[in-house]
Enzyme design. Structure first.
Site, PDB file in Angstrom:
ATOM      1  N   GLU A   1      -2.513   2.133  -9.608  1.00 30.57           N
ATOM      2  CA  GLU A   1      -3.708   2.712  -9.264  1.00 30.57           C
ATOM      3  C   GLU A   1      -3.960   4.319  -9.120  1.00 30.57           C
ATOM      4  OE1 GLU A   1      -3.565   0.474  -5.328  1.00 30.57           O
ATOM      5  OE2 GLU A   1      -4.433   2.173  -4.614  1.00 30.57           O
TER       6      GLU A   1
ATOM      7  N   HIS B   1       0.966  -1.304   0.096  1.00 30.87           N
ATOM      8  CA  HIS B   1       0.124   0.192  -0.009  1.00 30.87           C
ATOM      9  C   HIS B   1       0.894   1.243  -0.039  1.00 30.87           C
ATOM     10  CE1 HIS B   1      -3.925   1.840   0.789  1.00 30.87           C
ATOM     11  NE2 HIS B   1      -4.225   1.019   0.031  1.00 30.87           N
TER      12      HIS B   1
ATOM     13  N   ASP C   1      -7.149   1.796 -13.180  1.00 28.25           N
ATOM     14  CA  ASP C   1      -8.576   1.840 -12.506  1.00 28.25           C
ATOM     15  C   ASP C   1      -9.532   2.658 -13.482  1.00 28.25           C
ATOM     16  OD1 ASP C   1     -11.146   2.696 -11.128  1.00 28.25           O
ATOM     17  OD2 ASP C   1      -9.686   2.015  -9.221  1.00 28.25           O
TER      18      ASP C   1
HETATM   19 MG   LIG Z   1      -3.330  -0.840  -3.828  1.00 32.70          MG
END
Ligand SMILES: [Mg+2]
Length: 380
Positions: free
Chosen positions: A241, A190, A264
């Protein structure tokens, strides 16, 4: 057929808002899209409404021309709000075109090259045991062939780096042991790291467990730093993303910084742009795993796209057959044995539950921000 209105609809469901877009026409047909919920969601809705005046009177079937009108017409390359608004409109236009021509969107995107769409779901937990339990139960319930997890402990900002790496190794060993060798494990730290050397060390700990990919081992601003990490590790690197448009992905691919791109559709520039990005990736022998953390409308658009991509690997999927996400739509796509079934309905094959949506309006939200022991801001 002419566009008569472009309308945003903000709906609160689950942990966040959903920013839906409706394109209406004088033929009585309408298209449904979704813009990414980035935080300042009223700003995104305002941009969608602002664009309405630009589009009224145009033929909604001229999707490429409308994309150019919005992107070039804004003059400044859009940030996340502008590109999300553009994406929501673009997706709605594809839905509308499918309905107008009585075909699923995948037919308009070149036709499908697969019959169903492989998915993964993300497991979370307060600690490693919780997370592993959730991963095992998700895999079993959905018949999943892949799951995703954050390899880093929640308290990564508070722990020494050696302690972090030991916890990562323990988490991976437990995940692999409990899931067995047939469920693939995608990993998403992340974007919690800033130092390339630490990203390399993390990937080295993950390597023996053969992850499906390691997503955003670094924050996304410095593509060259990610390329340096990729050159030193033996796990597939995924990212994308937080990037928008073909131009950002072109830079990423040319830097040889990535093995799996993750556009995305709700922020990258819609289906129009995602299809082009996938083609750029295909030419570089880079695969595609679309980012899709929102809900059933985003999932429908992503699945229609995935059906047409030779280099598709797996689609992120948020469980949506129960709870608030279930209530957003008349019927979500069905999950059968770890795959999404592609409906043969015209357009995206998904319709909002308008009554529920109107009854659950926008609520302000933000991501929680970790603070480190010295009072400085941690990454999120
Ligand atoms: Mg991610």
């Amino acid at each position: 057929m002419k566009i008569t209105a472009v309308e945003p609809l903000l709906v609160q469901a689950g942990r966040r808002n959903h920013c839906f877009v409706r394109v209406r026409t004088d033929a009585g047909l309408s298209g449904l899209g979704e813009a990414y919920s980035v935080g300042p969601d009223r700003a995104t809705a305002e941009v969608v409404a602002y664009y309405s005046d630009w589009l009224v009177g145009l033929d909604p079937l001229d999707i490429e021309g409308i994309w150019q009108r919005l992107y070039i017409g804004a003059r400044f390359p859009g940030g996340v709000v502008g590109n999300s608004a553009l994406s929501g409109i673009d997706i709605a236009l594809w839905d509308l075109k499918g309905k107008a021509q009585n075909v699923p969107v995948y037919q308009l995107l070149g036709g499908k090259c697969r019959e169903r769409i492989r998915i993964y779901q993300a497991a979370h937990g307060a600690d490693t045991n919780d997370l592993v339990d959730m991963a095992v139960s998700m895999a079993k319930k959905g018949g999943l062939t892949a799951i995703k997890a954050n390899p880093l402990p929640d308290e990564v900002e508070q722990l020494g780096w050696t302690a972090v790496l030991h916890q990562v190794d323990r988490r991976m060993a437990l995940l692999r042991h409990r899931l067995g060798d047939n469920v693939e494990i995608a990993l998403d730290p992340h974007a919690k790291l800033l130092e390339p050397s630490k990203a390399v060390e993390l990937c080295d700990v993950l390597e023996p467990y053969h992850p499906l990919f390691v997503e955003e081992p670094l924050r996304p601003e410095n593509i060259q730093a990610l390329a340096e990490v990729r050159a030193k590790v033996r796990v597939p690197i995924a990212t994308g993303e937080m990037l928008f448009t073909k131009w950002a992905f072109r830079d990423l691919l040319h830097a040889r910084a990535v093995d799996v791109v993750q556009p995305d559709v709700c922020s990258v520039g819609g289906l129009t742009e995602a299809k082009k990005i996938a083609a750029l990736a295909e030419a570089e022998y880079v695969t595609v795993a679309p980012h899709n953390p929102l809900g059933p409308v985003s999932t429908a658009a992503s699945a229609q796209l995935a059906a047409t991509l030779p280099g598709f690997v797996v689609l992120e999927h948020v469980p949506d057959n129960e709870g608030p996400l279930r209530d957003l739509v008349v019927a979500p796509y069905r999950v059968v044995d770890g795959y999404l079934e592609l409906p043969d309905a015209p357009g995206l094959g998904i319709e909002l539950n308008e009554e529920y949506c109107r009854a659950h309006p926008y609520v302000a939200w933000r991501r929680g921000q970790p603070i480190k022991p010295d009072g400085s801001v941690g990454l999120l």
